[in-house]
Design a protein around this motif. Structure first.
Motif, PDB file in Angstrom:
ATOM      1  N   GLU A   1      -9.911  33.836 -75.974  1.00 14.12           N
ATOM      2  CA  GLU A   1     -11.238  34.110 -75.706  1.00 14.12           C
ATOM      3  C   GLU A   1     -11.983  33.904 -74.222  1.00 14.12           C
ATOM      4  O   GLU A   1     -12.411  34.750 -73.415  1.00 14.12           O
ATOM      5  N   ALA A   2     -11.260  33.028 -73.634  1.00 13.26           N
ATOM      6  CA  ALA A   2     -11.231  32.608 -72.140  1.00 13.26           C
ATOM      7  C   ALA A   2     -10.694  34.028 -71.383  1.00 13.26           C
ATOM      8  O   ALA A   2     -11.297  34.431 -70.502  1.00 13.26           O
ATOM      9  N   GLN A   3      -9.655  34.275 -71.667  1.00 13.40           N
ATOM     10  CA  GLN A   3      -9.028  35.523 -71.188  1.00 13.40           C
ATOM     11  C   GLN A   3      -9.727  36.793 -71.364  1.00 13.40           C
ATOM     12  O   GLN A   3     -10.186  37.523 -70.249  1.00 13.40           O
ATOM     13  N   THR A   4     -10.517  36.942 -72.365  1.00  8.56           N
ATOM     14  CA  THR A   4     -11.384  37.991 -72.723  1.00  8.56           C
ATOM     15  C   THR A   4     -12.607  38.114 -71.772  1.00  8.56           C
ATOM     16  O   THR A   4     -12.894  39.036 -71.002  1.00  8.56           O
ATOM     17  N   VAL A   5     -13.113  36.833 -71.756  1.00 11.38           N
ATOM     18  CA  VAL A   5     -14.269  36.747 -70.986  1.00 11.38           C
ATOM     19  C   VAL A   5     -13.990  36.681 -69.378  1.00 11.38           C
ATOM     20  O   VAL A   5     -14.566  37.565 -68.748  1.00 11.38           O
ATOM     21  N   ILE A   6     -12.737  36.113 -68.785  1.00  7.93           N
ATOM     22  CA  ILE A   6     -12.507  36.405 -67.478  1.00  7.93           C
ATOM     23  C   ILE A   6     -12.156  37.897 -67.217  1.00  7.93           C
ATOM     24  O   ILE A   6     -12.537  38.347 -66.302  1.00  7.93           O
ATOM     25  N   SER A   7     -11.606  38.533 -68.107  1.00  4.97           N
ATOM     26  CA  SER A   7     -11.348  39.893 -67.750  1.00  4.97           C
ATOM     27  C   SER A   7     -12.689  40.798 -67.772  1.00  4.97           C
ATOM     28  O   SER A   7     -12.652  41.612 -66.970  1.00  4.97           O
ATOM     29  N   PHE A   8     -13.593  40.634 -68.766  1.00  5.92           N
ATOM     30  CA  PHE A   8     -14.854  41.276 -68.783  1.00  5.92           C
ATOM     31  C   PHE A   8     -15.492  40.815 -67.479  1.00  5.92           C
ATOM     32  O   PHE A   8     -16.154  41.915 -66.797  1.00  5.92           O
ATOM     33  N   LEU A   9     -15.448  39.707 -66.917  1.00 13.73           N
ATOM     34  CA  LEU A   9     -16.022  39.180 -65.739  1.00 13.73           C
ATOM     35  C   LEU A   9     -15.610  40.077 -64.434  1.00 13.73           C
ATOM     36  O   LEU A   9     -16.250  40.309 -63.648  1.00 13.73           O
ATOM     37  N   HIS A  10     -14.254  40.409 -64.667  1.00 12.53           N
ATOM     38  CA  HIS A  10     -13.768  40.779 -63.624  1.00 12.53           C
ATOM     39  C   HIS A  10     -13.862  42.476 -63.696  1.00 12.53           C
ATOM     40  O   HIS A  10     -14.177  42.842 -62.301  1.00 12.53           O
TER      41      HIS A  10
END
Ligand code: NAP
Length: 407
Positions: free
Chosen positions: A162-171
């Motif tokens: 989940e954290a990876q998904t949010v980080i990649s979305f923000l990026h």
């Protein structure tokens, strides 16, 4: 004698029978000790104030460890329903079961019943030991938003999908680069919830003749949550209370710094700065309205200025019902030792009696606590700060207060 449930009338005021049924949750840890002491003091004050014409019919409801033992649930739906039906309730502190999928029972109660204002008065009682040179100048009420900010916070652990998904979305979508191993937290602060909280703080200031309401925030860093809290606060002040309030800016520009009679000054302060102000110039602050986390910090810090958590009462108040409780938690190391200071819950009971309009009994309780402390009979927490004090147990402290009702 008129018996039964307290009712909320259409105009928002309460109908309180002479013998209201008031639900209580005993609480975990030190809960039973402070609850038993508080109940006896409240019953004693009501008896002494109304000579049998008024009395409280206590109704036990379950939550926490006792709730789990009795019903198999940590927070039974029937407990929430009973509080809602009876309008006013009181509770001891609750432990949050670790790893049972519940963030906190206390937070759940506040959110599910929409008890949006956590109200924590901080006033000095004469003779209580304090680290302040002039503790008598501390007289504030904190209105802490009770349903969002970190209470509605969402978190994802570092390295989780989940954290990876949010980080990649923000990026990719927002152009924001975060470290791959960042844990992520989101905290919402909304206009509606801010404005109803600030409105209740301003109403309180108007009704109680408080000179100011301070909006506490960290808007210099978090502009659209903390900063917006302040902006929405000023907006509702103007929109709903325009005739009764002025801003600090207007105070200086239009009134030369002299506060006009009958007007409440609305001001705002950055959270870190307010911490030093309440120590150095406490007399400048009266009602503080804050988002959830700031309010949590400042209310415990203010409690320390007037004797510590053992002296800190509170209430969670919504449009439909109110639950009164101490500021502190279950203090597990003192559980069952009949040692802890019950004043926090006893004073929460006094707040409850005031809320019900039973002000005579509430005043007797405050006076009884004051006289007991002035006589030097105190629990361990105050005894360790007071020279020559006589240390008494939790129940002994309650007994001493009750004795003061008759003389
Ligand atoms: P805590 O229970 O508030 O106790 C921390 C310390 O504060 C105690 O060890 C004691 O200090 C002092 N203290 C608290 N109540 C006191 C009283 N009545 N009289 C005198 N001193 C008092 O905080 P915690 O240890 O962080 O939390 C324990 C549990 O309570 C956690 O499970 C937490 O989730 C829960 N909690 C519940 C509520 C609630 O029900 N509303 C609120 C906060 C925390 P000394 O050790 O110096 O004597």
């Amino acid at each position: 004698m008129d018996k039964g449930k307290i009712r909320k009338k259409k105009d928002g005021s309460l109908h309180v029978p002479d013998c209201p049924i008031i639900p209580f949750i005993e609480g975990d840890g030190i809960g039973p000790d402070i609850w038993n002491a508080s109940r006896r003091v409240m019953d004693g004050a009501v008896q002494a104030a109304y000579n049998g014409k008024r009395t409280i019919d206590w109704l036990e409801i379950f939550a926490g460890e006792k709730g789990f033992r009795h019903t198999g649930e940590w927070l039974p739906e029937s407990t929430l329903q009973t509080i809602q039906e009876h309008v006013v309730a009181i509770k001891g502190p609750l432990t949050t079961p670790v790893g049972k999928g519940i963030r906190s029972l206390n937070v759940s109660i506040r959110q599910k019943l929409d008890l949006f204002a956590c109200v924590r008065p901080v006033a000095y009682i004469d003779s209580v030991p304090s680290p302040m040179k002039h503790p008598e100048r501390v007289n504030m009420v904190v209105f802490r938003e009770n349903t969002e900010d970190v209470y509605a916070g969402i978190e994802w652990e570092s390295g989780s999908p989940e954290a990876q998904t949010v980080i990649s979305f923000l990026h990719t979508k927002m152009g924001v680069a975060l470290p791959d191993d960042a844990g992520i937290g989101i905290k919402p602060i909304s206009a509606r919830n801010t404005q109803r909280l600030v409105a209740s703080a301003i109403s309180y200031a108007i009704v109680h003749g408080c000179p100011s309401v301070t909006l506490m925030h960290k808007g210099n860093i978090m502009k659209f949550t903390e900063g917006a809290f302040s902006k929405w606060g000023y907006e509702i002040a103007k929109e709903k209370f325009g005739k009764c309030v002025i801003t600090e800016d207007e105070l200086h520009r239009t009134y030369n710094g002299v506060q006009p009679e009958g007007k409440v000054v609305i001001k705002d302060r950055i959270a870190d700065m307010l911490f030093q102000q309440v120590l150095l110039r406490p007399e400048d602050y009266h009602v503080i309205a804050s988002p959830n986390l700031n309010g949590d910090y400042i209310s415990d810090a203010l409690a320390a200025q007037v004797g510590g958590l053992g002296m800190a009462p509170g209430a969670n108040i919504g449009d439909d019902c109110a639950v009164f409780e101490a500021t502190h938690g279950t203090a597990p190391k003192y559980a069952g030792m009949d040692k802890i200071n019950p004043s926090s819950l006893i004073l929460s009971g006094a707040m409850m009696l005031d809320y019900m309009g039973w002000n005579e009994a509430a005043s007797m309780i405050r006076e009884g606590i004051k006289k007991t402390i002035q006589a030097g009979t105190v629990t361990y927490d105050l005894a360790r700060q007071m020279e020559g004090a006589i240390e008494v147990t939790c129940s002994g402290f309650a007994e001493n207060i009750i004795e003061k009702f008759s003389g």
